[in-house]
Design a protein around this motif. Structure first.
Motif, PDB file in Angstrom:
ATOM      1  N   ARG A   4      -9.213 -12.762  10.130  1.00 28.96           N
ATOM      2  CA  ARG A   4      -9.521 -11.948  11.119  1.00 28.96           C
ATOM      3  C   ARG A   4     -10.457 -12.521  12.145  1.00 28.96           C
ATOM      4  O   ARG A   4     -11.323 -12.908  11.790  1.00 28.96           O
ATOM      5  CB  ARG A   4     -10.231 -10.627  10.352  1.00 28.96           C
ATOM      6  CG  ARG A   4     -10.339  -9.403  11.313  1.00 28.96           C
ATOM      7  CD  ARG A   4     -10.742  -8.430  10.712  1.00 28.96           C
ATOM      8  NE  ARG A   4     -11.380  -7.365  11.664  1.00 28.96           N
ATOM      9  CZ  ARG A   4     -12.573  -6.630  11.655  1.00 28.96           C
ATOM     10  NH1 ARG A   4     -13.144  -6.646  10.469  1.00 28.96           N
ATOM     11  NH2 ARG A   4     -12.731  -6.051  12.381  1.00 28.96           N
ATOM     12  N   ALA A   5      -9.895 -12.636  13.412  1.00 26.65           N
ATOM     13  CA  ALA A   5     -10.837 -13.264  14.436  1.00 26.65           C
ATOM     14  C   ALA A   5     -12.138 -12.067  14.683  1.00 26.65           C
ATOM     15  O   ALA A   5     -11.677 -10.971  15.099  1.00 26.65           O
ATOM     16  CB  ALA A   5      -9.875 -13.286  15.624  1.00 26.65           C
ATOM     17  N   THR A   6     -13.198 -12.530  14.976  1.00 26.99           N
ATOM     18  CA  THR A   6     -14.228 -11.677  15.209  1.00 26.99           C
ATOM     19  C   THR A   6     -14.718 -12.362  16.666  1.00 26.99           C
ATOM     20  O   THR A   6     -14.767 -13.521  16.832  1.00 26.99           O
ATOM     21  CB  THR A   6     -15.353 -12.022  14.174  1.00 26.99           C
ATOM     22  OG1 THR A   6     -16.040 -13.256  14.152  1.00 26.99           O
ATOM     23  CG2 THR A   6     -15.023 -11.441  13.030  1.00 26.99           C
ATOM     24  N   ARG A   7     -14.727 -11.495  17.542  1.00 24.91           N
ATOM     25  CA  ARG A   7     -15.261 -11.811  18.954  1.00 24.91           C
ATOM     26  C   ARG A   7     -16.735 -11.410  19.094  1.00 24.91           C
ATOM     27  O   ARG A   7     -17.016 -10.023  18.816  1.00 24.91           O
ATOM     28  CB  ARG A   7     -14.385 -11.152  20.033  1.00 24.91           C
ATOM     29  CG  ARG A   7     -12.888 -11.740  19.861  1.00 24.91           C
ATOM     30  CD  ARG A   7     -12.219 -11.523  21.204  1.00 24.91           C
ATOM     31  NE  ARG A   7     -12.406 -11.602  22.293  1.00 24.91           N
ATOM     32  CZ  ARG A   7     -12.418 -12.640  23.073  1.00 24.91           C
ATOM     33  NH1 ARG A   7     -11.508 -13.439  22.608  1.00 24.91           N
ATOM     34  NH2 ARG A   7     -12.963 -12.671  24.000  1.00 24.91           N
ATOM     35  N   LEU A   8     -17.690 -12.091  19.359  1.00 27.29           N
ATOM     36  CA  LEU A   8     -18.986 -11.886  19.754  1.00 27.29           C
ATOM     37  C   LEU A   8     -19.268 -12.046  21.169  1.00 27.29           C
ATOM     38  O   LEU A   8     -18.721 -12.750  21.972  1.00 27.29           O
ATOM     39  CB  LEU A   8     -20.084 -12.664  18.917  1.00 27.29           C
ATOM     40  CG  LEU A   8     -19.735 -12.873  17.598  1.00 27.29           C
ATOM     41  CD1 LEU A   8     -20.960 -14.077  16.692  1.00 27.29           C
ATOM     42  CD2 LEU A   8     -20.276 -11.847  16.676  1.00 27.29           C
ATOM     43  N   ASN A   9     -20.214 -10.969  21.485  1.00 24.73           N
ATOM     44  CA  ASN A   9     -20.360 -10.985  23.185  1.00 24.73           C
ATOM     45  C   ASN A   9     -21.574 -11.939  23.328  1.00 24.73           C
ATOM     46  O   ASN A   9     -22.007 -12.665  22.300  1.00 24.73           O
ATOM     47  CB  ASN A   9     -21.177  -9.585  23.576  1.00 24.73           C
ATOM     48  CG  ASN A   9     -22.354  -9.159  22.853  1.00 24.73           C
ATOM     49  OD1 ASN A   9     -23.078 -10.112  22.151  1.00 24.73           O
ATOM     50  ND2 ASN A   9     -22.610  -8.115  22.945  1.00 24.73           N
ATOM     51  N   THR A  13     -23.820 -14.089  20.445  1.00 24.95           N
ATOM     52  CA  THR A  13     -23.591 -15.463  20.051  1.00 24.95           C
ATOM     53  C   THR A  13     -24.617 -16.361  20.276  1.00 24.95           C
ATOM     54  O   THR A  13     -25.037 -17.079  19.225  1.00 24.95           O
ATOM     55  CB  THR A  13     -22.536 -15.903  21.279  1.00 24.95           C
ATOM     56  OG1 THR A  13     -21.525 -15.315  20.979  1.00 24.95           O
ATOM     57  CG2 THR A  13     -22.339 -17.478  20.647  1.00 24.95           C
ATOM     58  N   LYS A  16     -26.754 -15.910  17.029  1.00 22.77           N
ATOM     59  CA  LYS A  16     -26.350 -16.269  16.060  1.00 22.77           C
ATOM     60  C   LYS A  16     -26.692 -18.014  15.848  1.00 22.77           C
ATOM     61  O   LYS A  16     -26.902 -18.694  14.941  1.00 22.77           O
ATOM     62  CB  LYS A  16     -24.831 -16.174  16.096  1.00 22.77           C
ATOM     63  CG  LYS A  16     -24.278 -16.734  14.595  1.00 22.77           C
ATOM     64  CD  LYS A  16     -22.648 -16.309  14.570  1.00 22.77           C
ATOM     65  CE  LYS A  16     -22.117 -16.626  13.321  1.00 22.77           C
ATOM     66  NZ  LYS A  16     -20.589 -16.187  13.217  1.00 22.77           N
TER      67      LYS A  16
END
Length: 60
Positions: A4-9, A13, A16
């Motif tokens: 499952r691809a997770t997209r971060l703003n 990012t 992280k």
């Protein structure tokens, strides 16, 4: 297997990156990048100045 691809703003990012590698992680790869750009910029400047002399162009 599906991942499952997770997209971060952008902010998530950055947070992280700081959590995993600290602030210096933002500068990873900076020195190799500068070493790549420096010769390119020097050659461009040299050719520009040389062609001004060859073409007898006056600078403003």
């Amino acid at each position: 297997m599906q991942v499952r691809a997770t997209r971060l703003n952008t902010l998530a990012t950055c947070v992280k990156i700081v959590e995993q590698g600290g602030v210096p992680a933002f500068y990873a790869g900076l020195i190799p990048s500068l070493l790549q750009v420096l010769p390119s910029a020097a050659i461009s400047y040299f050719v520009y100045e040389f062609m001004k002399i060859v073409l007898k162009v006056e600078s403003a």
